[in-house]
Design an enzyme around this catalytic site. Structure first.
Site, mmCIF file in Angstrom:
data_model
loop_
_atom_site.group_PDB
_atom_site.id
_atom_site.type_symbol
_atom_site.label_atom_id
_atom_site.label_comp_id
_atom_site.label_asym_id
_atom_site.label_seq_id
_atom_site.Cartn_x
_atom_site.Cartn_y
_atom_site.Cartn_z
ATOM 1 N N HIS A 119 -7.924 -5.489 -0.062
ATOM 2 C CA HIS A 119 -6.687 -4.697 -0.093
ATOM 3 C C HIS A 119 -5.457 -5.440 0.445
ATOM 4 C CE1 HIS A 119 -4.114 -1.246 -0.269
ATOM 5 N NE2 HIS A 119 -4.053 -1.086 1.033
ATOM 6 N N ASP A 122 -10.038 -4.705 -4.572
ATOM 7 C CA ASP A 122 -9.407 -3.724 -3.681
ATOM 8 C C ASP A 122 -10.097 -2.381 -3.886
ATOM 9 O OD1 ASP A 122 -7.758 -1.925 -2.328
ATOM 10 O OD2 ASP A 122 -5.901 -2.924 -2.966
ATOM 11 N N SER A 163 0.829 -1.203 0.000
ATOM 12 C CA SER A 163 0.000 0.000 0.000
ATOM 13 C C SER A 163 0.867 1.258 0.000
ATOM 14 C CB SER A 163 -0.973 -0.052 1.186
ATOM 15 O OG SER A 163 -2.003 0.891 1.045
#
Length: 266
Positions: A241, A211, A104
């Protein structure tokens, strides 16, 4: 597991080490926004079992490290901090190949690290990376006030226990994003998009196709911009995610270790 304290660019950093006496590679785990490296315990154990010594910092303003919570004014400083952790790992195990794993926001940091220090890396693994066309910063910066809407725990994984643990974790930030951090995201997305590809560095991109925090299509734009000659893509149907915490995480871990075997033996 051991803990180290390093002096970072903005105060003291807590670094976790999952040790290995004679590692065949070093894995440096770069965590995401609002969380901490302790959430990567299972990934670290998989990598240790695969022959790695694993290191990972809590970024400034995150987890056990110093700094105002979730305040990052310049991601270049965070990249510099991660490089200090790489130096710590290499001092412990000279000459051992180094692999960077970023999730991320950590994917943004890891991509920028590869642009700055790619010659020091044996491989780069990006999971749900914040690169390319990520619309959230522009949306938030257009508002007079950033709304207090924390990350939805349900968006992390199909496994409800993951969301419950996240919600209950005192080291996770559960408040609003801060404007200087959002501005830094926007700047660094631009920096990475202009920073060139990673050349011959082997890159593995992992992403859930459901996601909603960092949509796959936007990340693809960024990955296409940085990928060099050795590129592997794994997208997971229905995954959200955090693919390392997903219901199909065994498949994800196997994809990572298979990729690294290919890199290390190749």
């Amino acid at each position: 597991m051991a803990e180290h304290v390093l002096t970072g660019t903005h105060g003291l950093l807590t670094v976790r080490e999952w040790p290995h006496e004679r590692p065949r590679y070093l894995a440096l785990v770069v965590h995401g926004y609002g969380e901490h490296v302790g959430r990567y315990e299972e990934l670290a154990q998989v990598l240790v079992a695969h022959g790695a010594a694993v290191f990972g910092p809590d970024h400034t303003g995150h987890g056990k490290s110093a700094g105002e919570r979730v305040l990052i004014e310049d991601f270049e400083d965070v990249v510099t901090d991660v490089h200090a952790v790489a130096d710590l790992a290499r001092a412990a195990h000279p000459g051992v190949p180094l692999v960077l794993v970023g999730h991320s926001m950590g994917g943004l940091i890891a991509a920028r690290f590869a642009q700055r220090y790619g010659s020091e890396l044996a491989a780069l693994v990006l999971s749900g990376p914040v690169i390319g066309a990520w619309e959230l910063p522009g949306t938030l910066l257009a508002l007079d006030e950033i709304p207090d809407t924390p990350v939805s725990p349900a968006s992390l994984s199909r496994d409800p226990e993951v969301g419950a643990a996240y919600r209950a974790d005192p080291l996770v930030w559960h408040g609003p994003m801060k404007r200087p951090t959002v501005e830094a995201f926007a700047r660094t997305l631009e920096t990475v998009s202009q920073g060139g590809d990673v050349g011959p560095l082997p890159l593995l991109w992992l992403h859930g196709d459901d996601d909603r925090l960092v949509p796959l299509a936007g990340s693809r734009v960024g990955v296409e911009g940085i990928r060099g000659g050795t590129f592997t893509e794994r997208t997971y149907a229905g995954a959200r995610h955090e693919v390392f915490h997903e219901t199909n995480k065994a498949e994800v871990f196997a994809d990572v270790t298979d990729f690294l075997d290919g890199v290390l033996t190749g």
